[in-house]
Design a protein around this motif. Structure first.
Motif, PDB file in Angstrom:
ATOM      1  N   GLY A 282      -3.000  -6.266  10.908  1.00  0.00           N
ATOM      2  CA  GLY A 282      -2.169  -6.015  12.077  1.00  0.00           C
ATOM      3  C   GLY A 282      -1.738  -4.568  12.233  1.00  0.00           C
ATOM      4  N   ASN A 283      -1.893  -3.728  11.195  1.00  0.00           N
ATOM      5  CA  ASN A 283      -1.530  -2.314  11.301  1.00  0.00           C
ATOM      6  C   ASN A 283      -2.436  -1.603  12.296  1.00  0.00           C
ATOM      7  N   TYR A 284      -1.879  -0.609  12.970  1.00  0.00           N
ATOM      8  CA  TYR A 284      -2.661   0.262  13.843  1.00  0.00           C
ATOM      9  C   TYR A 284      -2.935   1.548  13.082  1.00  0.00           C
ATOM     10  N   VAL A 285      -4.192   2.012  13.123  1.00  0.00           N
ATOM     11  CA  VAL A 285      -4.579   3.225  12.419  1.00  0.00           C
ATOM     12  C   VAL A 285      -5.358   4.131  13.361  1.00  0.00           C
ATOM     13  N   ARG A 286      -5.378   5.432  13.006  1.00  0.00           N
ATOM     14  CA  ARG A 286      -6.246   6.359  13.729  1.00  0.00           C
ATOM     15  C   ARG A 286      -7.440   6.613  12.810  1.00  0.00           C
ATOM     16  N   TYR A 287      -8.622   6.211  13.294  1.00  0.00           N
ATOM     17  CA  TYR A 287      -9.844   6.341  12.496  1.00  0.00           C
ATOM     18  C   TYR A 287     -10.915   6.970  13.371  1.00  0.00           C
ATOM     19  N   ASN A 288     -11.482   8.081  12.925  1.00  0.00           N
ATOM     20  CA  ASN A 288     -12.481   8.843  13.684  1.00  0.00           C
ATOM     21  C   ASN A 288     -11.971   9.227  15.074  1.00  0.00           C
ATOM     22  N   GLY A 289     -10.689   9.558  15.178  1.00  0.00           N
ATOM     23  CA  GLY A 289     -10.113   9.989  16.439  1.00  0.00           C
ATOM     24  C   GLY A 289      -9.765   8.861  17.393  1.00  0.00           C
ATOM     25  N   GLU A 290     -10.059   7.641  17.047  1.00  0.00           N
ATOM     26  CA  GLU A 290      -9.779   6.480  17.899  1.00  0.00           C
ATOM     27  C   GLU A 290      -8.675   5.636  17.272  1.00  0.00           C
ATOM     28  N   ILE A 291      -7.964   4.878  18.107  1.00  0.00           N
ATOM     29  CA  ILE A 291      -6.935   3.972  17.622  1.00  0.00           C
ATOM     30  C   ILE A 291      -7.566   2.604  17.396  1.00  0.00           C
ATOM     31  N   ALA A 292      -7.337   2.048  16.212  1.00  0.00           N
ATOM     32  CA  ALA A 292      -7.909   0.749  15.866  1.00  0.00           C
ATOM     33  C   ALA A 292      -6.840  -0.115  15.218  1.00  0.00           C
ATOM     34  N   GLN A 293      -7.013  -1.430  15.343  1.00  0.00           N
ATOM     35  CA  GLN A 293      -6.097  -2.377  14.716  1.00  0.00           C
ATOM     36  C   GLN A 293      -6.833  -3.081  13.589  1.00  0.00           C
ATOM     37  N   VAL A 294      -6.179  -3.181  12.430  1.00  0.00           N
ATOM     38  CA  VAL A 294      -6.780  -3.824  11.266  1.00  0.00           C
ATOM     39  C   VAL A 294      -6.767  -5.332  11.477  1.00  0.00           C
ATOM     40  N   GLU A 295      -7.942  -5.951  11.444  1.00  0.00           N
ATOM     41  CA  GLU A 295      -8.041  -7.398  11.625  1.00  0.00           C
ATOM     42  C   GLU A 295      -8.196  -8.129  10.299  1.00  0.00           C
ATOM     43  N   GLU A 296      -8.887  -7.494   9.357  1.00  0.00           N
ATOM     44  CA  GLU A 296      -9.130  -8.142   8.079  1.00  0.00           C
ATOM     45  C   GLU A 296      -9.272  -7.064   7.013  1.00  0.00           C
ATOM     46  N   ILE A 297      -8.702  -7.327   5.847  1.00  0.00           N
ATOM     47  CA  ILE A 297      -8.802  -6.366   4.748  1.00  0.00           C
ATOM     48  C   ILE A 297      -9.079  -7.129   3.461  1.00  0.00           C
ATOM     49  N   GLN A 298     -10.073  -6.659   2.714  1.00  0.00           N
ATOM     50  CA  GLN A 298     -10.439  -7.306   1.452  1.00  0.00           C
ATOM     51  C   GLN A 298     -10.596  -6.232   0.376  1.00  0.00           C
ATOM     52  N   HIS A 299     -10.056  -6.527  -0.793  1.00  0.00           N
ATOM     53  CA  HIS A 299     -10.243  -5.651  -1.945  1.00  0.00           C
ATOM     54  C   HIS A 299     -11.331  -6.275  -2.804  1.00  0.00           C
ATOM     55  N   ARG A 300     -12.421  -5.536  -3.021  1.00  0.00           N
ATOM     56  CA  ARG A 300     -13.553  -6.096  -3.769  1.00  0.00           C
ATOM     57  C   ARG A 300     -13.809  -5.297  -5.036  1.00  0.00           C
ATOM     58  N   THR A 301     -14.141  -6.029  -6.084  1.00  0.00           N
ATOM     59  CA  THR A 301     -14.521  -5.406  -7.355  1.00  0.00           C
ATOM     60  C   THR A 301     -15.811  -6.058  -7.834  1.00  0.00           C
ATOM     61  N   PRO A 302     -16.962  -5.590  -7.340  1.00  0.00           N
ATOM     62  CA  PRO A 302     -18.229  -6.225  -7.708  1.00  0.00           C
ATOM     63  C   PRO A 302     -18.709  -5.823  -9.106  1.00  0.00           C
ATOM     64  N   GLY A 303     -18.847  -6.790  -9.973  1.00  0.00           N
ATOM     65  CA  GLY A 303     -19.433  -6.628 -11.314  1.00  0.00           C
ATOM     66  C   GLY A 303     -19.166  -5.312 -11.991  1.00  0.00           C
ATOM     67  N   ASN A 304     -20.221  -4.521 -12.196  1.00  0.00           N
ATOM     68  CA  ASN A 304     -20.091  -3.264 -12.920  1.00  0.00           C
ATOM     69  C   ASN A 304     -19.971  -2.055 -11.986  1.00  0.00           C
ATOM     70  N   LEU A 305     -19.661  -2.284 -10.699  1.00  0.00           N
ATOM     71  CA  LEU A 305     -19.488  -1.184  -9.748  1.00  0.00           C
ATOM     72  C   LEU A 305     -18.002  -0.891  -9.554  1.00  0.00           C
ATOM     73  N   ARG A 306     -17.719   0.204  -8.875  1.00  0.00           N
ATOM     74  CA  ARG A 306     -16.332   0.564  -8.613  1.00  0.00           C
ATOM     75  C   ARG A 306     -15.742  -0.299  -7.501  1.00  0.00           C
ATOM     76  N   ALA A 307     -14.433  -0.477  -7.544  1.00  0.00           N
ATOM     77  CA  ALA A 307     -13.729  -1.273  -6.537  1.00  0.00           C
ATOM     78  C   ALA A 307     -13.731  -0.538  -5.198  1.00  0.00           C
ATOM     79  N   PHE A 308     -13.667  -1.302  -4.110  1.00  0.00           N
ATOM     80  CA  PHE A 308     -13.567  -0.717  -2.771  1.00  0.00           C
ATOM     81  C   PHE A 308     -12.823  -1.681  -1.858  1.00  0.00           C
ATOM     82  N   TYR A 309     -12.385  -1.160  -0.699  1.00  0.00           N
ATOM     83  CA  TYR A 309     -11.738  -1.974   0.333  1.00  0.00           C
ATOM     84  C   TYR A 309     -12.723  -2.155   1.477  1.00  0.00           C
ATOM     85  N   GLN A 310     -12.918  -3.390   1.894  1.00  0.00           N
ATOM     86  CA  GLN A 310     -13.739  -3.712   3.057  1.00  0.00           C
ATOM     87  C   GLN A 310     -12.760  -4.031   4.189  1.00  0.00           C
ATOM     88  N   ILE A 311     -12.751  -3.199   5.244  1.00  0.00           N
ATOM     89  CA  ILE A 311     -11.768  -3.351   6.319  1.00  0.00           C
ATOM     90  C   ILE A 311     -12.472  -3.560   7.653  1.00  0.00           C
TER      91      ILE A 311
END
Length: 188
Positions: free
Chosen positions: A10-39
């Motif tokens: 539900g947060n509003y962010v400025r991304y690449n100069g455009e205004i966007a609303q966050v619809e879904e956010i996931q924190h992933r930690t796949p096996g032996n790779l580094r963690a990342f956020y999928q937004i």
């Protein structure tokens, strides 16, 4: 600037100069790779949805957005004039923010408008449904209600919707203001 870990749905962010609303956010930690956020973010200007990956410490600009109810007064060219119900201030809002639903609203309805930093509107949401009077429609045939056949009807503001055969000129009907679809005949 905030980090990606501070975001929530539900947060509003400025991304690449455009205004966007966050619809879904996931924190992933796949096996032996580094963690990342999928937004998953929806651009508020054009409605396009994009999924992006972010590193946990990455910075992103979170916008301060204030949402208020305004009463729709009248149309003025490419803008709608709306009034704050508490302070009676009038604000001009671009019709593009409402999209197609601008055809299915009438004077006096309440719109939910979001402002970035309190001054420029970024989103406008119509009410879920509105009651409008049918100005003209062809008369339906008696007994022809076995199928869900629809006919065109012109509303009080000039918009055209599809209604069942039993709806007549002068009837008040309830319409979904977001899609323009007929819901039911309004109870007086």
């Amino acid at each position: 600037m905030a980090t990606v870990s501070d975001l929530s749905k539900g947060n509003y962010v400025r991304y690449n100069g455009e205004i966007a609303q966050v619809e879904e956010i996931q924190h992933r930690t796949p096996g032996n790779l580094r963690a990342f956020y999928q937004i998953k973010m929806r651009n508020v200007r054009n409605g396009k949805v994009a999924e992006n990956r972010f590193r946990p410490g990455e910075e992103i600009e979170i916008l301060r957005v204030e949402t208020k109810e305004y009463q729709y007064l009248y149309s003025d060219g490419d803008s709608l004039v709306v009034m704050d119900n508490e302070t009676f201030d009038q604000v001009y809002v671009d019709k593009k923010l409402l999209g197609e639903s601008v055809n299915y609203i009438k004077e006096g309805v309440t719109l939910l408008i979001a402002f970035e930093n309190g001054n420029n509107p970024i989103t406008a949401d119509p009410p879920n449904n509105v009651v409008m009077e049918v100005q003209y429609t062809e008369p339906g045939l008696a007994g022809d209600t076995a199928t869900r056949t629809l006919k065109p009807a012109t509303l009080e503001n000039g918009a055209e919707v599809r209604v069942p055969l039993f709806v007549n000129t002068g009837d008040k009907i309830k319409i979904d203001a977001r899609t323009g679809e007929y819901i039911e005949r309004a109870k007086e």
